[in-house]
Design a protein around this motif. Sequence first.
Motif, mmCIF file in Angstrom:
data_model
loop_
_atom_site.group_PDB
_atom_site.id
_atom_site.type_symbol
_atom_site.label_atom_id
_atom_site.label_comp_id
_atom_site.label_asym_id
_atom_site.label_seq_id
_atom_site.Cartn_x
_atom_site.Cartn_y
_atom_site.Cartn_z
ATOM 1 N N ALA A 1 29.355 14.860 31.464
ATOM 2 C CA ALA A 1 30.232 14.918 30.290
ATOM 3 C C ALA A 1 29.761 15.993 29.316
ATOM 4 O O ALA A 1 30.572 16.736 28.752
ATOM 5 N N LEU A 2 28.443 16.091 29.113
ATOM 6 C CA LEU A 2 27.914 17.121 28.218
ATOM 7 C C LEU A 2 28.180 18.517 28.778
ATOM 8 O O LEU A 2 28.542 19.435 28.035
ATOM 9 N N GLU B 1 29.381 21.559 17.496
ATOM 10 C CA GLU B 1 28.622 20.974 18.604
ATOM 11 C C GLU B 1 28.529 19.463 18.478
ATOM 12 O O GLU B 1 28.621 18.744 19.481
ATOM 13 N N ARG B 2 28.393 18.963 17.258
ATOM 14 C CA ARG B 2 28.354 17.508 17.076
ATOM 15 C C ARG B 2 29.692 16.879 17.456
ATOM 16 O O ARG B 2 29.732 15.788 18.031
ATOM 17 N N GLN B 3 30.791 17.581 17.142
ATOM 18 C CA GLN B 3 32.102 17.071 17.556
ATOM 19 C C GLN B 3 32.198 17.016 19.077
ATOM 20 O O GLN B 3 32.801 16.104 19.643
ATOM 21 N N TYR C 1 21.550 20.485 26.539
ATOM 22 C CA TYR C 1 21.299 20.004 25.175
ATOM 23 C C TYR C 1 20.830 18.542 25.164
ATOM 24 O O TYR C 1 20.668 17.956 24.101
ATOM 25 N N GLU C 2 20.623 17.956 26.310
ATOM 26 C CA GLU C 2 20.436 16.504 26.420
ATOM 27 C C GLU C 2 19.337 15.950 25.512
ATOM 28 O O GLU C 2 19.475 14.856 24.953
ATOM 29 N N ARG C 3 18.241 16.677 25.352
ATOM 30 C CA ARG C 3 17.096 16.137 24.609
ATOM 31 C C ARG C 3 17.102 16.517 23.130
ATOM 32 O O ARG C 3 16.247 16.067 22.373
ATOM 33 N N ILE D 1 20.800 13.704 22.083
ATOM 34 C CA ILE D 1 22.203 13.924 22.403
ATOM 35 C C ILE D 1 22.619 13.077 23.607
ATOM 36 O O ILE D 1 23.679 12.445 23.610
ATOM 37 N N ALA D 2 21.767 13.047 24.634
ATOM 38 C CA ALA D 2 22.087 12.264 25.837
ATOM 39 C C ALA D 2 22.225 10.782 25.499
ATOM 40 O O ALA D 2 23.141 10.112 25.996
ATOM 41 N N ASP D 3 21.331 10.259 24.643
ATOM 42 C CA ASP D 3 21.413 8.842 24.300
ATOM 43 C C ASP D 3 22.647 8.552 23.445
ATOM 44 O O ASP D 3 23.274 7.496 23.586
#
Length: 239
Positions: free
Chosen positions: A117-118, A138-140, A126-128, A92-94
């Motif tokens: 931002a996250l 959540e994807r949006q 959720y970064e990893r 998610i972070a990338d």
Amino acid sequence: MPDTAIRLADVTVRFAEKQLAFDCTIPAGAAVAVAGPSGAGKSTLFNVIAGFEKPASGSVTLLGEDVAGRDPAERPVSIVFQDNNLFAHLSIADNVGLGIDPGLKLDSAARQRVFAALARVGLGGYERRLPGSLSGGERQRVALARALVRRRPILLLDEPFAALDPAMRAEMAGLLLELRTETKSTMLFITHQPEDIRRLAERVIFLEAGAIVVDAPARDFLSRRDPPAVAKFLGHSAL
């Protein structure tokens, strides 16, 4: 910042079977719904603004500058697509970091921007995780966080609520309202739901058969009974 965010002057886009025509002026900081039947030209309008579609004629001016010949990456625009456009193999972070550098060469300050931002869209921690482990809503939010880190003054959202249930639509709309207030960005969003207009829009651009047939304040638009395509969209009986 200029008073006008977007100006399309006598813009035409030609396809083999039809021609689309756009002419409108959108003030800086406005929240604008773009509506109309399927195939009316809503996504093409966005592609012209973002630079993915080159007009056959006319001019596109963003923040007072003619952007003819400028690639999408060079325009002051971020776009959130309906399908999120996330890379399944990246964290998610990338995925968010791509909004800063497509090569993901991020220093510590850039990484902090990603994390902030996250957190702002409710995905702190959720970064990893990978996109496949997230819900549609959540994807949006990840796609929106990626748009936020780009820090562009014009935000285009292509049916951002299409895959969301009613409760999630309301939550996402609230988040967009908060973010627009904070960033002072100009926001255009494509929708097929009058309720999204009531929640978010100050103004509505309605397209039919490749042309803008209504450009009006949201309150006026929601009370219209004509043309027939607008009456159908709103669930009214046409006069």
